[in-house]
Design an enzyme around this catalytic site. Structure first.
Site, PDB file in Angstrom:
ATOM      1  N   PHE A 103      39.168  35.540  36.925  1.00 46.26           N
ATOM      2  CA  PHE A 103      39.012  36.551  35.869  1.00 46.26           C
ATOM      3  C   PHE A 103      38.617  35.972  34.511  1.00 46.26           C
ATOM      4  O   PHE A 103      38.567  34.763  34.348  1.00 46.26           O
ATOM      5  CB  PHE A 103      40.218  37.484  35.780  1.00 46.26           C
ATOM      6  CG  PHE A 103      41.537  36.888  35.367  1.00 46.26           C
ATOM      7  CD1 PHE A 103      41.643  35.615  34.856  1.00 46.26           C
ATOM      8  CD2 PHE A 103      42.702  37.642  35.479  1.00 46.26           C
ATOM      9  CE1 PHE A 103      42.854  35.098  34.459  1.00 46.26           C
ATOM     10  CE2 PHE A 103      43.930  37.134  35.088  1.00 46.26           C
ATOM     11  CZ  PHE A 103      44.004  35.860  34.579  1.00 46.26           C
ATOM     12  N   GLU A 104      38.347  36.859  33.574  1.00 49.58           N
ATOM     13  CA  GLU A 104      37.852  36.538  32.225  1.00 49.58           C
ATOM     14  C   GLU A 104      36.580  35.685  32.277  1.00 49.58           C
ATOM     15  O   GLU A 104      36.392  34.822  31.454  1.00 49.58           O
ATOM     16  CB  GLU A 104      38.942  35.872  31.389  1.00 49.58           C
ATOM     17  CG  GLU A 104      39.775  36.897  30.632  1.00 49.58           C
ATOM     18  CD  GLU A 104      40.483  36.330  29.417  1.00 49.58           C
ATOM     19  OE1 GLU A 104      39.937  36.494  28.318  1.00 49.58           O
ATOM     20  OE2 GLU A 104      41.557  35.750  29.553  1.00 49.58           O
TER      21      GLU A 104
END
Length: 376
Positions: free
Chosen positions: A375-376
């Protein structure tokens, strides 16, 4: 010029952060049951309340709106502690590093005054709604649509978002949707716009919590919008300027992964060194074997580099003028996520078969850490 001299923290700022470190460490050591959170796949209400009481839902929200008003450097320092429970760390980060960050960096004064106080207190929890079934890293390909009403007073929002952290808990959503924009040549084009959407606007439903490999206590689910009426006053930034808002939000949040990962690794070093200094094989402590020493050396070096990168980037971001640190933040994210995965694996290996057992926290750290690469 950017790296030398290394950013220094003032004595005043150091004294301020030390006021928070003690109580937060005490809370995580005495009140947080990470094994239970992982097993039940839920953060208990009393734990969430404790986080609210410590002000951890409003770490970077200015004091004038009821937050702690911490700098990026101080936020990173507390991130070392909150990362000791991955589910809590993700819940807090999804709320303030991305969920409400759009209001903070691109919102109007009216939007800030209306939404930030209750977000700072944790009365309201925020979520960031970008990812869709057909659009992950390719954020520009989202299909959720916001259509302007005939009277021009609100947008009708329709679409679905997936893997939304805090999706089932949130009262406030930062939502990205396609809108029709007339450009300078008079042509109508589809561009992405960011909106502040309240659950109370209606037409919002969410799916059941996802059953995840790790960060099991963080709430992750689908969020659906069906003819949700959003006032035009709730546009963040400019109509059609949502892609830039999304990238600025993600860039500003990535740097904290460095200090969070370093916090986890330092805890792992503490736990594994205690074992390595008492466990005997071939009439020697494990800590006396070169192979084991090499693993500790690797973990120590990785933690040192992560800390150095994270606090350098935080120091740069704290300088006046809102400098662009997107490249540095991305470097911190990549190095720290990969390094954390390697170090957790090495720590588990030191314990051997014990590390593989659910009676010990290493397998949980391994499962939790894997998401950092995604993620991110």
């Amino acid at each position: 010029e950017e790296v030398f001299p290394y950013p220094e923290i003032s004595n005043e700022e150091l004294a301020e952060i030390n006021q928070f470190v003690g109580p937060v460490e005490k809370f995580f050591n005495e009140e947080v049951d990470s094994k239970k959170i992982d097993r039940d796949a839920k953060i208990p209400p009393e734990t969430l309340q404790g986080l609210r009481d410590l002000g951890l839902f409003g770490m970077q929200i200015p004091e004038e709106y009821g937050g702690l008003g911490l700098s990026n450097t101080m936020y990173a320092r507390l991130g070392e502690i909150t990362s000791l429970d991955a589910s809590i760390a993700v819940t807090l980060a999804a709320h303030q590093a991305i969920g409400l960050k759009g209001i903070l960096i691109a919102g109007t004064e009216e939007q800030k005054a209306k939404y930030l106080p209750r977000l700072a207190s944790g009365e309201h929890i925020a979520a960031f709604c970008l990812t869709e079934p057909g659009s992950g890293s390719d954020a520009a390909s989202i299909q959720t649509r916001a259509t302007l009403s005939k009277d021009g007073k609100h947008y009708l929002l329709n679409g679905s978002k997936v893997w939304i952290s805090n999706g089932g808990l949130a009262s406030i959503f930062t939502v990205f949707a396609r809108t029709e924009v007339v450009d300078k040549d008079g042509q109508v084009k589809d561009k992405i716009t960011a909106f502040i959407v309240e659950r109370d606007f209606g037409g919002i439903t969410h799916g059941k919590p996802e059953d995840k490999l790790g960060i099991r206590g963080s709430n992750t689910c689908e969020v659906h919008f069906e003819n949700t009426k959003v006032p035009i006053e709730n546009v963040i930034g400019e109509v059609g300027g949502g892609f830039k808002v999304a990238m600025n939000i993600l860039n500003s949040g990535r740097f904290s992964m460095g200090s969070a990962s370093a916090g986890v690794i330092k805890k792992l070093i503490e736990m594994t060194s205690e074992y390595a200094c008492t466990r005997k094989q071939f009439n020697k402590n494990l800590s006396q074997f070169g192979l084991i020493q090499e693993k500790f050396c690797l973990m120590a070096v990785k933690a040192y580099v992560m800390e150095s990168m994270a606090y350098l980037t935080a120091g740069m971001m704290d300088r006046p003028g809102l400098p662009d640190c997107s490249v540095e933040a991305a470097m911190v994210k990549v190095f720290s996520s990969e390094g954390a995965w390697t170090c957790v694996s090495e720590a588990l290996q030191i314990l051997g078969g014990l590390g593989y057992m659910k009676d010990y926290p290493y397998e949980r750290y391994l499962r939790d850490t894997r998401i950092l690469l995604i993620f991110e």
